[in-house]
Write a protein that holds these residues in place. Structure first.
Motif, PDB file in Angstrom:
ATOM      1  N   ARG A   8      30.791  72.781  41.028  1.00  0.00           N
ATOM      2  CA  ARG A   8      30.988  73.599  42.086  1.00  0.00           C
ATOM      3  C   ARG A   8      31.868  74.588  41.673  1.00  0.00           C
ATOM      4  NH1 ARG A   8      31.634  68.883  46.471  1.00  0.00           N
ATOM      5  NH2 ARG A   8      31.925  70.592  48.246  1.00  0.00           N
ATOM      6  N   VAL A   9      31.573  75.249  40.250  1.00  0.00           N
ATOM      7  CA  VAL A   9      32.436  76.049  39.799  1.00  0.00           C
ATOM      8  C   VAL A   9      33.632  77.269  40.582  1.00  0.00           C
ATOM      9  CG1 VAL A   9      32.739  77.727  37.778  1.00  0.00           C
ATOM     10  CG2 VAL A   9      30.831  76.177  38.076  1.00  0.00           C
ATOM     11  N   ILE A  10      32.696  77.652  41.935  1.00  0.00           N
ATOM     12  CA  ILE A  10      34.034  78.211  42.308  1.00  0.00           C
ATOM     13  C   ILE A  10      34.892  77.953  43.537  1.00  0.00           C
ATOM     14  CG2 ILE A  10      33.949  80.727  43.939  1.00  0.00           C
ATOM     15  CD1 ILE A  10      32.582  81.520  41.945  1.00  0.00           C
ATOM     16  N   ALA A  13      36.023  74.555  42.048  1.00  0.00           N
ATOM     17  CA  ALA A  13      37.056  74.405  41.767  1.00  0.00           C
ATOM     18  C   ALA A  13      37.614  75.569  41.628  1.00  0.00           C
ATOM     19  CB  ALA A  13      36.422  73.513  40.279  1.00  0.00           C
ATOM     20  N   MET A  14      37.559  76.556  41.019  1.00  0.00           N
ATOM     21  CA  MET A  14      38.024  77.406  41.025  1.00  0.00           C
ATOM     22  C   MET A  14      39.151  77.533  42.101  1.00  0.00           C
ATOM     23  SD  MET A  14      37.986  81.764  39.575  1.00  0.00           S
ATOM     24  CE  MET A  14      37.460  81.796  40.346  1.00  0.00           C
ATOM     25  N   ASN A  15      39.189  78.068  42.783  1.00  0.00           N
ATOM     26  CA  ASN A  15      40.229  78.264  44.118  1.00  0.00           C
ATOM     27  C   ASN A  15      41.102  77.386  43.927  1.00  0.00           C
ATOM     28  OD1 ASN A  15      38.655  80.660  44.322  1.00  0.00           O
ATOM     29  ND2 ASN A  15      37.454  79.643  45.444  1.00  0.00           N
ATOM     30  N   ALA A  16      40.356  76.327  44.010  1.00  0.00           N
ATOM     31  CA  ALA A  16      41.438  75.197  44.294  1.00  0.00           C
ATOM     32  C   ALA A  16      42.777  74.374  43.084  1.00  0.00           C
ATOM     33  CB  ALA A  16      40.737  73.609  44.039  1.00  0.00           C
ATOM     34  N   LEU A  17      42.017  75.153  41.708  1.00  0.00           N
ATOM     35  CA  LEU A  17      42.247  74.850  40.327  1.00  0.00           C
ATOM     36  C   LEU A  17      44.007  76.260  40.557  1.00  0.00           C
ATOM     37  CD1 LEU A  17      40.175  74.621  37.895  1.00  0.00           C
ATOM     38  CD2 LEU A  17      42.227  72.546  38.776  1.00  0.00           C
ATOM     39  N   SER A  18      43.161  77.275  41.235  1.00  0.00           N
ATOM     40  CA  SER A  18      44.341  78.878  40.926  1.00  0.00           C
ATOM     41  C   SER A  18      45.665  78.704  41.573  1.00  0.00           C
ATOM     42  CB  SER A  18      43.831  79.795  41.191  1.00  0.00           C
ATOM     43  OG  SER A  18      42.553  80.025  40.905  1.00  0.00           O
ATOM     44  N   ASP A  19      45.587  77.425  42.261  1.00  0.00           N
ATOM     45  CA  ASP A  19      46.133  77.232  44.215  1.00  0.00           C
ATOM     46  C   ASP A  19      47.229  76.589  43.168  1.00  0.00           C
ATOM     47  OD1 ASP A  19      45.335  79.367  45.404  1.00  0.00           O
ATOM     48  OD2 ASP A  19      43.822  77.532  47.168  1.00  0.00           O
ATOM     49  N   ASP A  20      46.694  75.682  42.664  1.00  0.00           N
ATOM     50  CA  ASP A  20      48.178  74.518  42.069  1.00  0.00           C
ATOM     51  C   ASP A  20      48.703  75.260  41.173  1.00  0.00           C
ATOM     52  OD1 ASP A  20      47.693  71.156  41.645  1.00  0.00           O
ATOM     53  OD2 ASP A  20      48.800  72.211  39.977  1.00  0.00           O
ATOM     54  N   PRO A  21      50.154  75.055  40.859  1.00  0.00           N
ATOM     55  CA  PRO A  21      51.702  75.664  40.840  1.00  0.00           C
ATOM     56  C   PRO A  21      51.632  75.643  39.247  1.00  0.00           C
ATOM     57  CG  PRO A  21      51.963  73.728  41.884  1.00  0.00           C
ATOM     58  CD  PRO A  21      50.726  73.685  42.784  1.00  0.00           C
ATOM     59  N   VAL A  25      36.233  82.323  34.745  1.00  0.00           N
ATOM     60  CA  VAL A  25      34.834  81.507  35.013  1.00  0.00           C
ATOM     61  C   VAL A  25      33.804  81.808  33.071  1.00  0.00           C
ATOM     62  CG1 VAL A  25      32.669  81.220  36.354  1.00  0.00           C
ATOM     63  CG2 VAL A  25      34.709  81.517  37.096  1.00  0.00           C
ATOM     64  N   PHE A  26      33.320  81.088  32.674  1.00  0.00           N
ATOM     65  CA  PHE A  26      32.436  81.423  31.498  1.00  0.00           C
ATOM     66  C   PHE A  26      30.938  80.513  32.032  1.00  0.00           C
ATOM     67  CE2 PHE A  26      36.370  82.167  29.473  1.00  0.00           C
ATOM     68  CZ  PHE A  26      36.736  83.427  28.806  1.00  0.00           C
ATOM     69  N   GLY A  27      30.708  81.963  32.166  1.00  0.00           N
ATOM     70  CA  GLY A  27      29.451  80.921  32.815  1.00  0.00           C
ATOM     71  C   GLY A  27      29.049  79.938  33.617  1.00  0.00           C
ATOM     72  N   THR A  28      29.006  78.449  33.675  1.00  0.00           N
ATOM     73  CA  THR A  28      29.094  77.952  34.456  1.00  0.00           C
ATOM     74  C   THR A  28      29.980  76.855  34.149  1.00  0.00           C
ATOM     75  OG1 THR A  28      27.887  76.164  33.276  1.00  0.00           O
ATOM     76  CG2 THR A  28      26.669  77.459  34.302  1.00  0.00           C
ATOM     77  N   LEU A  62      35.821  67.107  43.996  1.00  0.00           N
ATOM     78  CA  LEU A  62      35.232  67.779  44.044  1.00  0.00           C
ATOM     79  C   LEU A  62      34.814  67.128  42.311  1.00  0.00           C
ATOM     80  CD1 LEU A  62      36.706  71.238  43.143  1.00  0.00           C
ATOM     81  CD2 LEU A  62      34.408  71.274  45.062  1.00  0.00           C
ATOM     82  N   PRO A  63      33.204  66.978  41.944  1.00  0.00           N
ATOM     83  CA  PRO A  63      33.202  66.460  41.002  1.00  0.00           C
ATOM     84  C   PRO A  63      33.614  67.097  39.793  1.00  0.00           C
ATOM     85  CG  PRO A  63      31.660  67.741  41.472  1.00  0.00           C
ATOM     86  CD  PRO A  63      32.584  68.146  42.415  1.00  0.00           C
ATOM     87  N   LEU A  64      33.677  65.930  38.218  1.00  0.00           N
ATOM     88  CA  LEU A  64      34.585  66.226  37.498  1.00  0.00           C
ATOM     89  C   LEU A  64      33.375  66.247  36.326  1.00  0.00           C
ATOM     90  CD1 LEU A  64      36.226  67.510  35.657  1.00  0.00           C
ATOM     91  CD2 LEU A  64      37.535  65.459  36.182  1.00  0.00           C
TER      92      LEU A  64
END
Lengths: 378, 315
Positions: free
Chosen positions: B238-240, B242-250, B257-260, B285-287
């Motif tokens: 779940r790329v998007i 995951a990206m949102n969650a990660l960007s919020d972390d200080p 995003v690079f492709g998938t 979220l799965p890793l």
């Protein structure tokens, strides 16, 4: 700084490209001579073989003598013999005849009785040029006939043969048959030289810009002047060949003989070509695409050389603001010079001023366009 | 020390109120492959056009092969070759005729042209095609021939403005082989491109954005100097999200995003792998994989553009 060594490859390249581009080669060489043939036959201001209908109500020897006088020229052909008044209308509206000659009853008798007789001429005025010419011929011939009758009458009555107070004899010099092609050939040479140089120069520059090859040339050590000389020289040469072809066709088909110096003719043509080159370069600086350059080149070369040079319309008859415009048109001077050389065998002493003006114009337009071109791409 | 081939001092070009190139300075050593990297309209071509004498600079100076571009343009022109992005050969002249023409323009003698023609034909791989028209050649060959034509007079420096536009990847690689050969033979190559993979082939790079140089150095230097944070490549379903969650972390600086896949840059004081694991676990979220990678030039470029305060649209 300018080196023939570097100009040569450009000249060779232009010649190669023109030779491979059959269409533009045709435009430069064949079309001009073809245009002369077309213009020479179609653009004929002479009025000959006007279809004439005759309504002879008298039917006598004298009336026949008069009509024969008309028909024994190349100006009129008898197309119909009318027998009643209402036929006149139908032959004119039906465009069977362009003119009708009406001879009244008692023509012979009245003449013999020394009474003045009215003959009527009806001319179709829908083509003003033809009508004026036809009416003029008819008037002149009737006048001649009438003079002859008067003289005969005087002789018969024992007055001897008096001399006319004025014996009017017009002799046309330089173009005695008053044929249009002789007048047209010089005009056409100017017309064609201008169009072909302006179009080919501007297109050849704009094409290189469009393809991006001009940048490639400009980053080379070649001097911009070498580039322009190399690019235009081939078209100057081709245009001079084209001039020769026109002269040849003019001689073969229309008996146009150059009376003056051929060398002078080519020299003047060269100066005129430089005017065209300058204009062509100017066109290339204001156009970004070939289509645009083509249209603009046609406009700036065709209109002035056709309309404002005395080629198609006599300058004398133009309103003064337009006449004033013709003074800055090199084609006006070139046509005048060319007619002088071709028809009258005139020399430089007659038109050195016109030559000087063309030189000035050529210098001016080349300098102006050159500066524009440098600012734009070089 | 290496000899300097091109040196620019505060080169600036304005078109009316628009500044296309803004106070650009750099120097290029002899025999270097020097890349000018930037998006369309960033000022790459304008710079190259000033250096080749096609444009006058508004202010600033540059020397090319030791000559001032504004004061000694003739000297410069003798020593450079140029291939523009638009460059097409004359379509109505054959391969051999094109070579003859371009050699002639540079004032080469007939004997010299014959010698260089053999070289050009071989370089472009066009043996036996001398009489073909360029339009009959496949795209990549045209480009190689164009380059060979720009090199007939054996210039010290060759300027290539987006030389591989419209060429397929295989031919692009072969074209770059040719550029490398030229550089090895001592020619300085100044090349502009907006392909990031091509930038990797350069010895040194300048990143240009909106007329200004925003970074410079070898590809390796760019990757290590400008991106000091560790970069992790993250694989998740779940790329998007995951990206949102990660960007919020200080603790996390950047995510892209690079492709998938996700590229995540983490502040150096934290353990990168732990941060990612904990953030994704906290959001359920799965890793699948999280791996430290050497950042690509694209990472660098995006990072630098972010710093400039622009959303990246670089390809």
């Amino acid at each position: 700084m300018i080196s023939v060594h570097r100009i040569r490859p450009i000249i060779k390249k232009e010649f190669r490209q023109v030779r491979r581009d059959k269409r533009s080669l045709g435009v430069l060489l064949v079309v001009p001579a073809f245009m002369l043939v077309l213009f020479g036959y179609a653009l004929n201001y002479d009025v000959k073989h006007v279809p004439l209908a005759i309504y002879d109500q008298d039917r006598t020897t004298t009336s026949r003598e008069l009509t024969d006088g008309f028909l024994h020229t190349e100006y009129f052909d008898r197309i119909a013999t009318l027998t009643s008044e209402h036929q006149i209308d139908s032959v004119l509206t039906g465009q069977i005849a362009r003119a009708v000659l009406v001879i009244p009853v008692n023509f012979e008798r009245d003449l013999a009785a020394n009474r003045s007789v009215k003959i009527q001429v009806l001319v179709d005025g829908s083509n003003a040029t033809n009508a004026t010419a036809a009416a003029g011929y008819l008037a002149e011939m009737s006048q001649d006939y009438s003079t002859r009758l008067s003289l005969d009458l005087l002789a018969r009555n024992g007055f001897g043969r008096p001399t006319l107070p004025i014996d009017y004899r017009a002799r046309i010099w330089y173009n005695p048959e008053l044929t249009s092609p002789k007048f047209l050939v010089p005009g056409l040479i100017g017309f064609i030289l201008m169009i072909s140089t302006v179009i080919s120069t501007s297109l050849s520059i704009v094409r290189e810009r469009e393809k991006g090859t001009i940048e490639q040339i400009i980053v080379s050590p070649i001097h911009p002047m070498e580039l322009i000389v190399g690019k235009t020289l081939p078209y100057v040469l081709i245009s001079l060949v084209s001039t020769s072809l026109i002269l040849l066709v003019g001689y073969i088909l229309f008996d146009v003989v150059v009376r003056g110096s051929l060398l002078l003719l080519y020299g003047e043509a060269l100066i005129f070509l430089l005017c065209g080159l300058g204009l062509g370069i100017w066109v290339s600086t204001v156009s970004t695409r070939q289509e645009q350059a083509f249209q603009l080149a046609t406009l700036v070369s065709l209109l002035p050389t056709f309309m404002l040079s005395g080629f198609a319309f006599p300058i004398r008859n133009m309103p003064w603001p337009i006449q004033a415009l013709t003074y800055i048109n090199p084609a006006r001077y070139f046509l005048w010079i060319l007619r002088g050389i071709v028809l009258r065998g005139a020399g430089l002493e007659v038109f050195w001023q016109e030559t000087l003006f063309m030189m000035l114009f050529a210098t001016w337009i080349i300098v102006v366009s050159w500066n524009r071109l440098r600012r734009k791409v070089l | 020390m290496q000899k300097v081939s091109i040196e620019a001092h505060s080169l600036t070009k304005r078109f009316g109120s628009f500044t296309a190139v803004d106070d650009v300075s750099f120097s290029v050593a002899k025999g270097e492959i020097f890349g000018f990297l930037g998006a369309n309209g960033s000022g790459k071509s304008t710079t190259i056009r000033m250096l080749t004498g096609l444009l006058q600079s508004t202010s600033g100076t540059a020397t090319v092969a030791g000559y001032d571009i504004n004061k000694q343009p003739e000297q410069v022109k003798m020593r450079i070759g140029y291939m523009s992005q638009k460059f097409s050969l004359y379509a109505d002249l054959t391969v051999a005729e094109n070579i003859r023409f371009w050699g002639g323009i540079y004032g080469l003698t007939d004997a010299k042209i014959a010698e260089r023609r053999a070289w050009a034909i071989q370089t472009a791989g066009l043996e036996g095609r001398e009489a073909s028209l360029p339009s009959a050649l496949p795209g990549g060959f045209k480009q190689r021939l164009a380059l060979a034509c720009a090199m007939l007079h054996e210039p010290e420096i060759v300027f290539l403005d987006e030389p591989t536009g419209g060429v397929d990847p295989i031919m692009r690689r072969r074209f770059w082989d040719l550029i490398r050969q030229l550089a090895e033979a001592g020619t300085t190559v100044f090349v502009t491109t907006h392909y990031l993979d091509e930038a990797e082939y350069c010895n040194r790079l300048m990143l240009i954005h909106a007329g200004r140089i925003i970074a410079g150095g070898s590809p390796q230097e760019l990757k290590t100097q400008y991106i000091q944070n560790p970069v992790m490549e993250v694989e998740t379903d779940r790329v998007i999200e995951a990206m949102n969650a990660l960007s919020d972390d200080p603790r996390i600086e950047e995510t892209s995003v690079f492709g998938t896949l996700l590229h995540v840059s983490i502040k150096p004081e934290y353990n990168a792998e732990d941060v990612i694991k904990s953030v994704l676990a906290a959001h359920n979220l799965p890793l699948h994989r999280a791996e430290r990678i050497v950042p690509s030039l694209e990472d660098v470029f995006i990072h630098l553009l972010d710093q400039q305060g622009v959303t990246s649209d670089a390809s």
